[in-house]
Design an enzyme around this catalytic site. Structure first.
Site, short mmCIF file in Angstrom:
data_model
loop_
_atom_site.label_atom_id
_atom_site.label_comp_id
_atom_site.label_asym_id
_atom_site.label_seq_id
_atom_site.Cartn_x
_atom_site.Cartn_y
_atom_site.Cartn_z
CE LYS A 162 -4.31 -1.72 0.40
NZ LYS A 162 -4.31 -2.88 1.24
CD GLU A 180 -10.32 3.82 0.60
OE1 GLU A 180 -10.34 5.05 0.40
OE2 GLU A 180 -9.45 3.06 0.12
CB SER A 216 -0.06 -8.14 -1.10
OG SER A 216 -0.88 -9.00 -0.33
#
Ligand SMILES: *Cc1c(COP(=O)(O)O)cnc(C)c1O
Length: 403
Positions: free
Chosen positions: A108, A130, A393
Site C-alpha cells: 500500500k 478509507e 502483498s
C-alpha cells in the site's frame, strides 16, 4: 488497451543508487469498463486530481522524488525470494515478491507515497482515506505524518475490531480514525462514509487505496503500483535467466495484482492468475467479485460487482478484511473478459491453511490476504514444475490474533 510506457530511468542520483523506475500508464478506459460515475459536486475535484496526475506522472522531478522515497523511506526494491521449502512442498518453483518487507508492511505504501506527492503538488491541506484491513489507513497516516498534512481515515466498525492493532498504529501516527457502523461495517461502508465526507469537503484530497473508484484513481493507483511488476520481471530474469510461467496475486480491489501483472502484461507466455477472497465460496458469503459478480456501476466506476438478481449490491464476506469488498478494478474486469488473466475462488479455509504453511515452511508470516495467492499456487500448480512469481502483498502480524 493503451499501455504507454514511461521510460524515465533514474540511476545514481545523489549518493544513493536508485532502482530503474518504469511505470505503466493507462488511459482509464478498459474496454467497456472504467470511467467516472459520480455526483456532479465531485466532478471538479476529480478533474483537478486527474490534471495533477497527468501533469506530474510524466515529470522527471516528480518521478525522481517518488523513486527516492521508495528507496530511502520504503526500502525498495523489495527482494524476490526463492522459497525452496515451499517449492519442494508444492512441486513448483516459487519466487515470492516480498512486498511484506516494505515500510508499514504491505504494498500500500507505494501508492500512498505517489498520491501524497500529488496532493502536495496540488496544495491540499487535508487527506482523507478509507481502509479495510487498516493497511491502507496506516500507509496513509504514515505519509501524512511524513509530510505534516492532516489526515482522517474512515473504517468499518467490524474491521476496526478485527484489525485493532492497525487502529492503534493510525492514532499513534496522528490520524483521526472515524468508524462507521452502517451496512456490514466493512470496507464498502468505509468508502461510502469517506465519499459522504468528500462530498461535504471537496477541497480535501481523497487518497484512494486500491485500483477502484472513478477516473483517475484506477490508472493512478495502477501506475504507482506497477513498480512491483517492473522490479519482479528484472529480478526473475536475473535469477533464473528467463520469464516465469505465471504471476500470481491476491485480488481485493486489485492494486497489488495489477502491480505485479503490469510487469508481464505484454509477455504473452506468462499466465496471470488472481486469487479472490472466496469466503465460504457462495453468493452471500464471498468476496469473489470477478468469479461470481456481474458488470455494473459501483462506487464511481463501471466494473464487475457482487449483486443479487435485482441488481442490488450484495454484502461481501472474506476472512481477509483487505479482500472484503463487493467491487473490483475496472482493469481486472477487462483482463478477465479478454481472458488475459484468470481469477479463482480461494476460500477462507484454504487461505488459513496457506497462512500456517508459509509460516512453518519459510519463516514468513504472510498477511491473510496474501495467503490467498499462496493457496492458489497450492491448489492449481501442484506438481506442475512451473516457475511462479507470487506477490506477497503484506506481512501477517496483524492477523496472528484472529487466526
Ligand atoms: C489491502 C491489501 C490487499 C488487497 O488490496 P488490493 O488492492 O487488491 O491489493 C491485499 N493484501 C494486503 C496485504 C493488503 O493490505
Amino acid at each position: 488497451m493503451n499501455t504507454k510506457t514511461i521510460t524515465q530511468e533514474i540511476t545514481g542520483i545523489n549518493t544513493v543508487t536508485l532502482p530503474n523506475i518504469k511505470m505503466l500508464k493507462y488511459n482509464g478506459i478498459y474496454g467497456e469498463y472504467g470511467g467516472s460515475y459520480v455526483p456532479p459536486v465531485l466532478e471538479p475535484a476529480l478533474k483537478k486530481v486527474a490534471l495533477l496526475f497527468d501533469t506530474y506522472s510524466s515529470d522527471p522531478d516528480f518521478i525522481h522524488e517518488f523513486s527516492s522515497h521508495l528507496v530511502q523511506y520504503t526500502g525498495r526494491p523489495s527482494p524476490l525470494y526463492y522459497a525452496s521449502r515451499l517449492s519442494r512442498h508444492t512441486g513448483a518453483e516459487i519466487y515470492l515478491k516480498r512486498e511484506d518487507l516494505n515500510h508499514t508492511g504491505s504494498h500500500k505504501i507505494n501508492n500512498t507515497i505517489g498520491q501524497i506527492l500529488i496532493a502536495k503538488r496540488g496544495g491540499y491541506k487535508e487527506i482523507i482515506a478509507e481502509t479495510g484491513a487498516g493497511q491502507h489507513g496506516v500507509a496513509t497516516a504514515t505519509v501524512a505524518a511524513m509530510f505534516g498534512i492532516k489526515c482522517k481515515v474512515f473504517m468499518g466498525a467490524i474491521d476496526a475490531e478485527r484489525q485493532h492493532l492497525n487502529v492503534h498504529r493510525m492514532k499513534l501516527l496522528g490520524a483521526d480514525v472515524v468508524t462507521t457502523s452502517i451496512g456490514t461495517a466493512t470496507l464498502k461502508d468505509a468508502v461510502d462514509a469517506a465519499l459522504v465526507y468528500f462530498i461535504e469537503h471537496p477541497e480535501a484530497y481523497y487518497l484512494l487505496g486500491s485500483q477502484v473508484g472513478p477516473d483517475p484513481y484506477p490508472r493512478m493507483v495502477g501506475y504507482f503500483q506497477s513498480v512491483i511488476g517492473y522490479e519482479a520481471r528484472q529480478q526473475i530474469i536475473e535469477q533464473t535467466g528467463k520469464l516465469p510461467d505465471a504471476a500470481l496475486a491476491c485480488v481485493g480491489g486489485g492494486s497489488n495484482a495489477i502491480g505485479i501483472f503490469s510487469g508481464f502484461l505484454d509477455d504473452n507466455s506468462v499466465e496471470l492468475h488472481g486469487a479472490e477472497g472466496g469466503g465460504q465460496g457462495f453468493l452471500g458469503n464471498t468476496a469473489a467479485t470477478l468469479s461470481l459478480g456481474k458488470p455494473g456501476v459501483f462506487q464511481g466506476t463501471k466494473s464487475y460487482c457482487l449483486v443479487d438478481e435485482k441488481g442490488e449490491v450484495l454484502p461481501s464476506h472474506s476472512i481477509a478484511a483487505g479482500l472484503d469488498y463487493p467491487g473490483i478494478s475496472p482493469q481486472h474486469s477487462y483482463l478477465k473478459d479478454c481472458k488475459r488473466a484468470k481469477y479463482h475462488i480461494i476460500t477462507d479455509n484454504e487461505a488459513v491453511e496457506a497462512y500456517r504453511l508459509l509460516s512453518a515452511l519459510e519463516g514468513i508470516i504472510p498477511a491473510i490476504e496474501s495467503s490467498h495467492a499462496i493457496a492458489l499456487a497450492l491448489k492449481s500448480f501442484r506438481n506442475s514444475g512451473k516457475t511462479l512469481v507470487i506477490n506477497l502483498s503484506g506481512r501477517g502480524d496483524k492477523d496472528v490474533d484472529r487466526i
